[in-house]
Enzyme design. Structure first.
Site, PDB file in Angstrom:
ATOM      1  N   TYR A  19      16.642 -29.561 -52.849  1.00  0.00           N
ATOM      2  CA  TYR A  19      15.624 -28.498 -52.881  1.00  0.00           C
ATOM      3  C   TYR A  19      15.753 -27.673 -51.616  1.00  0.00           C
ATOM      4  CZ  TYR A  19      11.002 -26.233 -53.009  1.00  0.00           C
ATOM      5  OH  TYR A  19       9.969 -25.320 -53.022  1.00  0.00           O
ATOM      6  N   ASP A  65      20.637 -27.804 -44.806  1.00  0.00           N
ATOM      7  CA  ASP A  65      19.194 -27.624 -44.877  1.00  0.00           C
ATOM      8  C   ASP A  65      18.560 -28.868 -44.265  1.00  0.00           C
ATOM      9  OD1 ASP A  65      16.534 -27.498 -45.507  1.00  0.00           O
ATOM     10  OD2 ASP A  65      16.848 -26.782 -47.561  1.00  0.00           O
ATOM     11  N   LYS A 108       9.232 -27.569 -41.346  1.00  0.00           N
ATOM     12  CA  LYS A 108       8.379 -28.755 -41.275  1.00  0.00           C
ATOM     13  C   LYS A 108       8.068 -29.197 -39.831  1.00  0.00           C
ATOM     14  CE  LYS A 108       8.719 -29.698 -46.061  1.00  0.00           C
ATOM     15  NZ  LYS A 108       9.788 -29.564 -47.017  1.00  0.00           N
TER      16      LYS A 108
HETATM   17  C1  LIG Z   1      10.151 -28.248 -47.848  1.00  0.00           C
HETATM   18  C2  LIG Z   1      11.569 -27.856 -47.948  1.00  0.00           C
HETATM   19  C3  LIG Z   1      11.971 -26.523 -48.010  1.00  0.00           C
HETATM   20  C4  LIG Z   1      10.994 -25.398 -48.171  1.00  0.00           C
HETATM   21  O1  LIG Z   1      10.145 -25.269 -47.092  1.00  0.00           O
HETATM   22  P1  LIG Z   1       8.722 -24.534 -47.325  1.00  0.00           P
HETATM   23  O2  LIG Z   1       8.188 -24.392 -45.938  1.00  0.00           O
HETATM   24  O3  LIG Z   1       7.924 -25.434 -48.214  1.00  0.00           O
HETATM   25  O4  LIG Z   1       9.021 -23.229 -47.969  1.00  0.00           O
HETATM   26  C5  LIG Z   1      13.322 -26.243 -47.954  1.00  0.00           C
HETATM   27  N1  LIG Z   1      14.238 -27.230 -47.872  1.00  0.00           N
HETATM   28  C6  LIG Z   1      13.886 -28.511 -47.829  1.00  0.00           C
HETATM   29  C7  LIG Z   1      14.944 -29.553 -47.700  1.00  0.00           C
HETATM   30  C8  LIG Z   1      12.548 -28.881 -47.902  1.00  0.00           C
HETATM   31  O5  LIG Z   1      12.212 -30.176 -47.932  1.00  0.00           O
END
Ligand SMILES: *Cc1c(COP(=O)(O)O)cnc(C)c1O
Length: 427
Positions: free
Chosen positions: A148, A241, A269
């Site tokens: 994701y 990511d 995060k």
């Molecule tokens: C949470 C998440 C995102 C998106 O971040 P948001 O601040 O919710 O838009 C992107 N990549 C990963 C791996 C995530 O866990």
């Protein structure tokens, strides 16, 4: 079945359903994946505990899905936020704090010399892709099934059927054209990765290096190295990511742990310490393509917001080597205890420092298909039992547990006691 008080949350949920789709502002909060339960309406958080609007207390293993590595309402973070807010909450002009945070991030994350801040991980992923496409002059993207990267159109993609390599939208409203340049490959599948990178000229190979959005499914030996090798050999940029893993599995993320360096890194995060902040970064050469140094557009009214930056700095300030050792010990104790508590229920517990997943499976999970084959109904029943016993686990097996520095041995103990009883109920 133990019952918890829920009068007030029932009432709020009924009202929420009138004005918010599904009663929530992000789907997983509705807890529909674990069935027959209303969302948790939170009154407040204290360290590793949540108190809901009906006065029930939970050991919180979700911790806002990753940002709260210090737990809720951590005094150092609160002081920093208060001081920053009193000086003004946003200026749309540079501040010292964002320079300090950029210096701190680049000191910690090996692949980041320079970065651009955003307000969400989604936005950072979207802009990192734009940069990769501009830098390579190519359009195609490779992503992994079950990974994701936020709700970016081109990445809300799933593998097409049969031999089609072109991905199809995984949500209504995403144009087929948006995912036509995306190729989805199974995680940990070296052969598929080599084949896809041989067939297509990719702008970027995107990966969560420790994928945690299908539950935690670490890379098998050599897989990240292969990704690096295929990116370099084919002229694609490797994009990690690390929105979840950065500042969590180690001070410098998976790239520090493994020594595999990406060309671009996406962060979020923990970076915002519980306020909205994210970033993407890489070498000076790549990042100076971003406007106004270069002409790849990215902007944001609240990018580098001073209050979020203060929360991020105050959070990172507490993340020293000692902190990671402690976080590791907590996660390991939880993992060992959960394995033992499962008794005859077949589970596979995977963990890394600060991340954990209980897969209801009798075989190790190595990809998204494996995660989907798990006994999700039983996982849901187990979660409802935990919630009834004052423990808040991720209410979907496709999300990770997020141990924090606020979780003590007593929280682990309380959790394992509840887990024991919950496993017995679903055995
Ligand atoms: C949470 C998440 C995102 C998106 O971040 P948001 O601040 O919710 O838009 C992107 N990549 C990963 C791996 C995530 O866990």
């Amino acid at each position: 079945m133990i019952s918890v008080r829920d009068t007030r949350s029932q009432e709020l949920y009924a009202r929420a359903l009138q004005y918010l789709p599904g009663g929530v502002n992000s789907p997983v909060r509705a807890m529909r994946a674990i069935g027959r339960r209303n969302p948790l309406f939170v009154e407040r958080g204290e360290g590793a505990e949540l108190i809901d609007v009906d006065g029930n207390t939970f050991v919180d293993w979700v911790c806002s899905w990753g940002p709260l590595i210090l737990g809720h309402a951590e005094p150092g973070v609160l002081d920093a936020v208060e001081e920053a807010a009193r000086a003004g909450t946003t200026f749309g002009a540079p501040t010292a704090g964002e320079v300090e945070l950029a210096e701190e991030v680049s000191r910690r994350i090996p692949g980041v010399e320079m970065l651009r801040m955003t307000s969400s991980g989604t936005e950072a992923a979207m802009s990192a892709i734009r940069l990769a496409r501009a830098a390579t002059g190519r359009e195609k993207l490779l992503k992994f099934a079950g990974a994701y990267h936020g709700h970016v159109d081109g990445l809300l993609a799933q593998a097409g059927s049969g031999l089609a390599t072109q991905a199809i939208p995984s949500s209504p409203g995403v144009p087929a054209a948006a995912t036509a340049a995306t190729v989805v490959v199974p995680w940990n599948d070296a052969e598929a990765l080599v084949r896809a990178t041989g067939e297509h000229e990719f702008a970027a190979l995107l990966a969560e290096p420790f994928p945690a959005n299908m539950g935690l499914v670490p890379p098998e030996a050599g897989f990240l190295e292969l990704l690096r090798e295929r990116a370099s050999a084919t002229g694609a940029l490797l994009v990690f990511d690390e929105v979840i893993s950065g500042f969590r599995v180690a001070g410098g993320g998976v790239q520090e742990l493994t020594g595999v360096l990406p060309d671009l890194t996406i962060l979020g995060k923990v970076l915002g310490g519980g306020l909205p902040a994210a970033a993407f970064g890489g070498s000076r050469e790549l990042m100076e393509l971003i406007a106004p140094a270069g002409d790849v557009y990215h902007g944001g009214t609240l990018s580098g917001n001073p209050v979020a930056v203060a929360a991020g700095l105050a959070t990172l300030a507490q993340l020293d080597e000692q902190a990671y050792l402690r976080l590791h010990a907590t996660t390991a104790a939880l993992a060992d205890g959960l394995r033992e508590a499962a008794g005859t229920v077949p589970v596979e517990v995977s963990f890394a420092t600060g991340l954990l997943t209980v897969f209801f499976s009798d075989e190790p999970v190595r990809d998204y298909e494996g995660a989907r084959r798990c006994d999700l109904d039983r996982y849901g029943a187990w979660c409802r039992q935990l919630l009834a016993r004052g423990v808040y686990p991720p209410p979907s097996q496709f999300e990770a547990w997020f141990p924090s520095l606020a979780h003590t041995a007593e929280h682990v103990e309380r959790t394992l006691e509840a887990a024991h009883a919950a496993f017995a109920e679903v055995a």
